[in-house]
Scaffold this motif. Structure first.
Motif, mmCIF file in Angstrom:
data_model
loop_
_atom_site.group_PDB
_atom_site.id
_atom_site.type_symbol
_atom_site.label_atom_id
_atom_site.label_comp_id
_atom_site.label_asym_id
_atom_site.label_seq_id
_atom_site.Cartn_x
_atom_site.Cartn_y
_atom_site.Cartn_z
ATOM 1 N N SER A 1 47.433 54.407 36.301
ATOM 2 C CA SER A 1 49.292 54.476 36.355
ATOM 3 C C SER A 1 50.204 53.895 35.664
ATOM 4 O O SER A 1 51.198 54.084 35.469
ATOM 5 C CB SER A 1 49.101 53.792 37.934
ATOM 6 N N SER B 1 52.196 56.210 33.454
ATOM 7 C CA SER B 1 53.840 56.861 33.681
ATOM 8 C C SER B 1 54.198 55.314 33.768
ATOM 9 O O SER B 1 55.974 55.722 33.079
ATOM 10 C CB SER B 1 53.509 56.777 36.023
ATOM 11 N N GLY C 1 52.308 55.025 26.817
ATOM 12 C CA GLY C 1 53.116 55.786 27.732
ATOM 13 C C GLY C 1 54.969 55.345 27.263
ATOM 14 O O GLY C 1 55.451 56.770 27.465
ATOM 15 N N GLN D 1 57.351 68.770 38.462
ATOM 16 C CA GLN D 1 55.606 67.873 39.175
ATOM 17 C C GLN D 1 55.363 68.536 41.053
ATOM 18 O O GLN D 1 54.580 68.108 41.016
ATOM 19 C CB GLN D 1 55.968 66.634 39.623
ATOM 20 N N TRP E 1 59.148 61.272 35.047
ATOM 21 C CA TRP E 1 58.129 60.299 35.091
ATOM 22 C C TRP E 1 57.935 59.357 36.340
ATOM 23 O O TRP E 1 56.946 59.361 36.961
ATOM 24 C CB TRP E 1 58.258 59.598 34.304
ATOM 25 N N LEU F 1 55.696 61.595 39.623
ATOM 26 C CA LEU F 1 54.278 61.512 38.204
ATOM 27 C C LEU F 1 53.563 60.029 38.628
ATOM 28 O O LEU F 1 52.699 60.635 39.765
ATOM 29 C CB LEU F 1 54.098 62.049 36.875
ATOM 30 N N PHE F 2 54.487 59.532 39.382
ATOM 31 C CA PHE F 2 54.474 58.289 39.666
ATOM 32 C C PHE F 2 53.845 58.306 41.412
ATOM 33 O O PHE F 2 53.010 57.239 41.656
ATOM 34 C CB PHE F 2 55.397 57.041 38.861
#
Length: 490
Positions: free
Chosen positions: A64, A67, A124, A277, A408, A411-412
């Motif tokens: 994680s 991200s 990242g 996403q 981002w 996505l997280f």
């Protein structure tokens, strides 16, 4: 047209969005080896083995934190691209890439799993910077007739990066316990290639003329990238955009929200691109493994099927590059969104009946490939050029920062919520993504203007029809027309 513009697209891709695709896929193969390394290191340090919960927590950090780094990189992209120019900012993205490769490559030798976490953070940052600066740089360097094609090379580079990550992770290559540090440090090679080759190319002609007021440098860059032909019309377009900006400095993200002149551009960017996403591509990949197993593919061969999926994505994004200047952005988008919505709807049905009929898993496999092909031909390729085409120069860096940061963050959040969504809804979770795809098909068809073959100011006028009403709209259009007339006289 000179081949230099295509060489630049390749060089930008190898150290740009390729890095993002590589890091997305490369982490899957050495997962068990890295967990074993964390367990062994913990035992040596503290004298007792860690709990499974602690191993899971550490692995979650490894995955994680990428991200978090991507978000930091996206927030820095706007400042770096304005302060130092697109070229120097792109070169800067290779520094965190090399740092991450060094940390992860030496982590086993140093006996530190914290170095893997730090390396993932730096990779990242590299991905966040590369996604924004690469697409902006490529879009601004391309002539109008090739703008879509050159921008789509960024999407193709992502697909190639995913494929290379899967390929390197095979047991026959680097996917074994002894070689996983080398696998995790593989991003150093594309970074070094770009550092050695990009200095031979010029900065963005638009940046040189509009931001730096360097007309001579702009003409030199145009000649090097586009060849010796007549590019007067393209130069006039840049000068018209420069006049329309009237010397304004680059805008901030706050200005995007405050300025009514870009309200519908921001709405379009957020709904169509920033919420990418919500298309559901990651969920489809998640279910693909079980679908392939049900279809009779041995679990040992699934990795090779993943390579086939990767090749499909590469081919479809490349196909999008040939279609985008013929069919247009709008048609490709709304049609692909419609096909994806239908595929998700049918996939919900077939996954529910997976164990009922022997032929249903094969239908699910076909629907997965149809979805991936539609994604590659539509959003994956077309949306690369969207921020460049719908925002003029002063707003463009801020638009990329907003778009990147939103992606981002999503996505997280989706990574955190996804296991709970799947557990609670099962295959019916596709309905969420189906609703988004269908909504975007309607929005693009009814609202979003076509940008194919239009100058930045012509696109701005299209959006002024939405941003302004009555007298204000007429005033805005008159100002734009006045700017065009002034440049023509000059």
């Amino acid at each position: 047209m000179s081949y230099n513009i295509f060489l630049l697209a390749f060089v930008l891709g190898i150290g740009g969005t390729f890095q993002y695709g590589l890091q997305i896929s490369i982490i899957n193969s050495p997962a068990e080896y890295i967990k074993s390394f964390i367990r062994e290191t913990w035992l040596k340090r503290y004298g007792s083995p860690p709990s499974e919960e602690m191993i899971t927590l550490m692995w979650s950090f490894v995955v994680s934190i990428y991200s978090i780094g991507g978000l930091l990189g996206s927030l820095l992209a706007g400042y770096l691209s304005v302060r130092f120019g697109r070229k120097k900012a792109m070169l800067f993205t290779n520094i965190p890439a090399l740092l991450s490769a060094t940390l992860m490559g030496l982590s086993r030798l140093c006996g530190s799993f914290e170095m893997i976490i730090a390396g993932r953070l730096f990779s990242g940052v590299c991905g966040g910077l590369a996604l924004n600066i690469h697409i902006m740089y490529a879009g601004e360097c391309a002539p109008r007739k090739l703008r879509g094609l050159i921008a789509i090379t960024a999407s193709t580079a992502i697909a190639v990066g995913k494929f290379v990550g899967f390929a390197l992770g095979l047991r026959e290559v680097l996917g074994v316990d002894a070689l996983w540090p080398i696998l995790m440090a593989a991003n150093a090679l594309p970074a070094l290639i770009q550092l050695l080759t990009l200095p031979f190319f010029p900065d963005s002609p638009r940046y040189l003329l509009i931001d730096k007021k360097d007309k001579e440098g702009c003409m030199k860059a145009v000649k090097q990238l586009w060849g010796d032909g007549d590019h007067a019309a393209e130069i006039d377009d840049m000068m018209a955009e420069q006049e329309a900006i009237r010397g304004e400095k680059a805008k901030s993200v706050c200005d995007l929200f405050r300025d009514k002149a870009v309200r519908w551009q921001l709405i379009t960017l957020f709904l169509v691109s920033s919420c990418m996403q919500l298309i559901g591509i990651n969920v489809v990949y998640f279910y693909a493994y079980n679908v392939f197993i049900k279809a009779g593919i041995p679990s040992a061969q699934i990795h090779y099927v993943s390579l086939g999926v990767g090749i499909t994505e590469i081919l479809t994004t490349a196909l999008c590059g040939f279609l985008i200047e013929r069919a247009g952005r709008k048609a490709l988008l709304w049609k692909s969104y419609t096909v994806m919505a239908l595929a998700l709807g049918l996939l919900t049905v077939t996954l529910s009946l997976q164990d009922s009929f022997s032929w249903v898993p094969y239908c699910s496999v076909a629907l997965i490939f149809i979805f991936i092909m539609s994604f590659g031909i539509g959003p994956a390729g077309v949306l690369c050029s969207l921020p460049t085409e719908i925002f003029i120069q002063s707003y463009r860096p801020a638009a990329y920062v907003f778009n990147g940061a939103t992606n981002w963050i999503q996505l997280f959040i989706l990574g955190l919520l996804f296991p709970f969504i799947v557990e609670g809804l099962g295959s019916f979770c596709f309905i969420i993504f189906l609703t988004y795809c269908l909504s975007m098909a309607i929005f693009v068809f009814l609202v979003m203007p076509e940008t194919k073959g239009k100058t930045m100011l012509q696109v701005m006028e299209e959006f002024n029809n939405l941003n302004y009403r009555g007298k204000k709209r007429q005033t805005a259009l008159q100002q734009s027309n006045c700017s065009l007339m002034i440049v023509t006289r000059l």
